[in-house]
Design a protein around this motif. Structure first.
Motif, PDB file in Angstrom:
ATOM      1  N   SER A 156      23.484 -20.386  -6.957  1.00  0.00           N
ATOM      2  CA  SER A 156      23.579 -19.328  -5.954  1.00  0.00           C
ATOM      3  C   SER A 156      23.401 -17.978  -6.626  1.00  0.00           C
ATOM      4  CB  SER A 156      24.946 -19.354  -5.263  1.00  0.00           C
ATOM      5  OG  SER A 156      25.180 -20.584  -4.617  1.00  0.00           O
ATOM      6  N   ILE A 157      23.008 -17.014  -5.835  1.00  0.00           N
ATOM      7  CA  ILE A 157      22.995 -15.625  -6.275  1.00  0.00           C
ATOM      8  C   ILE A 157      24.108 -14.909  -5.529  1.00  0.00           C
ATOM      9  CG2 ILE A 157      21.702 -13.455  -6.273  1.00  0.00           C
ATOM     10  CD1 ILE A 157      19.147 -15.110  -6.546  1.00  0.00           C
ATOM     11  N   VAL A 158      24.902 -14.165  -6.254  1.00  0.00           N
ATOM     12  CA  VAL A 158      25.966 -13.366  -5.639  1.00  0.00           C
ATOM     13  C   VAL A 158      25.636 -11.898  -5.818  1.00  0.00           C
ATOM     14  CG1 VAL A 158      28.408 -12.740  -5.708  1.00  0.00           C
ATOM     15  CG2 VAL A 158      27.716 -15.133  -5.966  1.00  0.00           C
ATOM     16  N   VAL A 211      32.192 -22.401   3.226  1.00  0.00           N
ATOM     17  CA  VAL A 211      31.878 -21.369   2.235  1.00  0.00           C
ATOM     18  C   VAL A 211      32.729 -20.139   2.520  1.00  0.00           C
ATOM     19  CG1 VAL A 211      30.114 -19.817   1.383  1.00  0.00           C
ATOM     20  CG2 VAL A 211      29.527 -22.187   1.900  1.00  0.00           C
ATOM     21  N   GLN A 212      33.378 -19.662   1.492  1.00  0.00           N
ATOM     22  CA  GLN A 212      34.190 -18.461   1.655  1.00  0.00           C
ATOM     23  C   GLN A 212      34.013 -17.528   0.468  1.00  0.00           C
ATOM     24  OE1 GLN A 212      38.281 -19.719   2.343  1.00  0.00           O
ATOM     25  NE2 GLN A 212      37.990 -19.487   4.547  1.00  0.00           N
ATOM     26  N   LEU A 213      33.981 -16.257   0.768  1.00  0.00           N
ATOM     27  CA  LEU A 213      33.995 -15.232  -0.255  1.00  0.00           C
ATOM     28  C   LEU A 213      35.074 -14.232   0.122  1.00  0.00           C
ATOM     29  CD1 LEU A 213      30.691 -15.817   0.429  1.00  0.00           C
ATOM     30  CD2 LEU A 213      30.528 -14.518  -1.666  1.00  0.00           C
ATOM     31  N   GLN A 214      35.824 -13.792  -0.834  1.00  0.00           N
ATOM     32  CA  GLN A 214      36.879 -12.832  -0.568  1.00  0.00           C
ATOM     33  C   GLN A 214      36.851 -11.743  -1.630  1.00  0.00           C
ATOM     34  OE1 GLN A 214      40.732 -14.560   0.082  1.00  0.00           O
ATOM     35  NE2 GLN A 214      41.709 -12.592   0.475  1.00  0.00           N
ATOM     36  N   ALA A 250      28.440 -10.963  -1.355  1.00  0.00           N
ATOM     37  CA  ALA A 250      27.676 -11.892  -0.529  1.00  0.00           C
ATOM     38  C   ALA A 250      27.007 -12.924  -1.426  1.00  0.00           C
ATOM     39  CB  ALA A 250      26.624 -11.131   0.270  1.00  0.00           C
ATOM     40  N   ALA A 251      26.638 -14.057  -0.826  1.00  0.00           N
ATOM     41  CA  ALA A 251      26.035 -15.129  -1.615  1.00  0.00           C
ATOM     42  C   ALA A 251      24.901 -15.781  -0.849  1.00  0.00           C
ATOM     43  CB  ALA A 251      27.083 -16.183  -1.981  1.00  0.00           C
ATOM     44  N   VAL A 252      23.952 -16.261  -1.610  1.00  0.00           N
ATOM     45  CA  VAL A 252      22.856 -17.039  -1.036  1.00  0.00           C
ATOM     46  C   VAL A 252      22.562 -18.192  -1.984  1.00  0.00           C
ATOM     47  CG1 VAL A 252      21.146 -15.483  -2.069  1.00  0.00           C
ATOM     48  CG2 VAL A 252      20.473 -17.000  -0.199  1.00  0.00           C
TER      49      VAL A 252
END
Length: 126
Positions: free
Chosen positions: A31-33, A1-4, A96-98
């Protein structure tokens, strides 16, 4: 998992910026971002979130009416359009994500997010 996160910069008061959170390794459908920011000497605060399953978005009072969160389906990213920026918006911005199960129409607390991107600095000059 990656977020940029990207798109930060220097802008004058009243100006606009568009932040992007590029995601990979998970589905935005379940997912919630969220977007958060942290100003010098202050705690990290949540400012907006998007739940695709619930078609739900929400904003902190401090940015409501000025910021807009939206999903870019083609590019698998979450954008944050920031208009009418103020000096007090100066901060490092994080996405961020969940992952969620079922429909979730709320913004989780900061501690609930599992994945974080690196920050992008937004500086608003007066």
């Amino acid at each position: 998992v990656q977020l940029q996160a990207s798109g930060g910069g220097l802008v004058q008061s009243g100006g606009s910026l568009r932040l992007s959170c590029a995601t990979s390794g998970f589905s935005l459908d379940d997912s919630i971002v969220g977007w958060f920011r942290q100003a010098p000497g202050k705690e990290r605060e949540g400012i907006s979130c998007l739940s695709s399953s619930a078609a739900f978005t929400d904003y902190a009072d401090s940015v409501k009416g000025r910021f807009t969160i939206a999903r870019d389906y083609a590019k698998n990213k979450i954008d944050l359009q920031m208009n009418n920026l103020r000096p007090e918006d100066t901060a490092i911005y994080y996405c961020a994500a969940v992952k969620t199960s079922g429909v979730r129409a709320y913004c989780p607390a900061r501690a609930m997010y599992d994945y974080w991107g690196q920050g992008t600095l937004v500086t608003v000059s007066s």
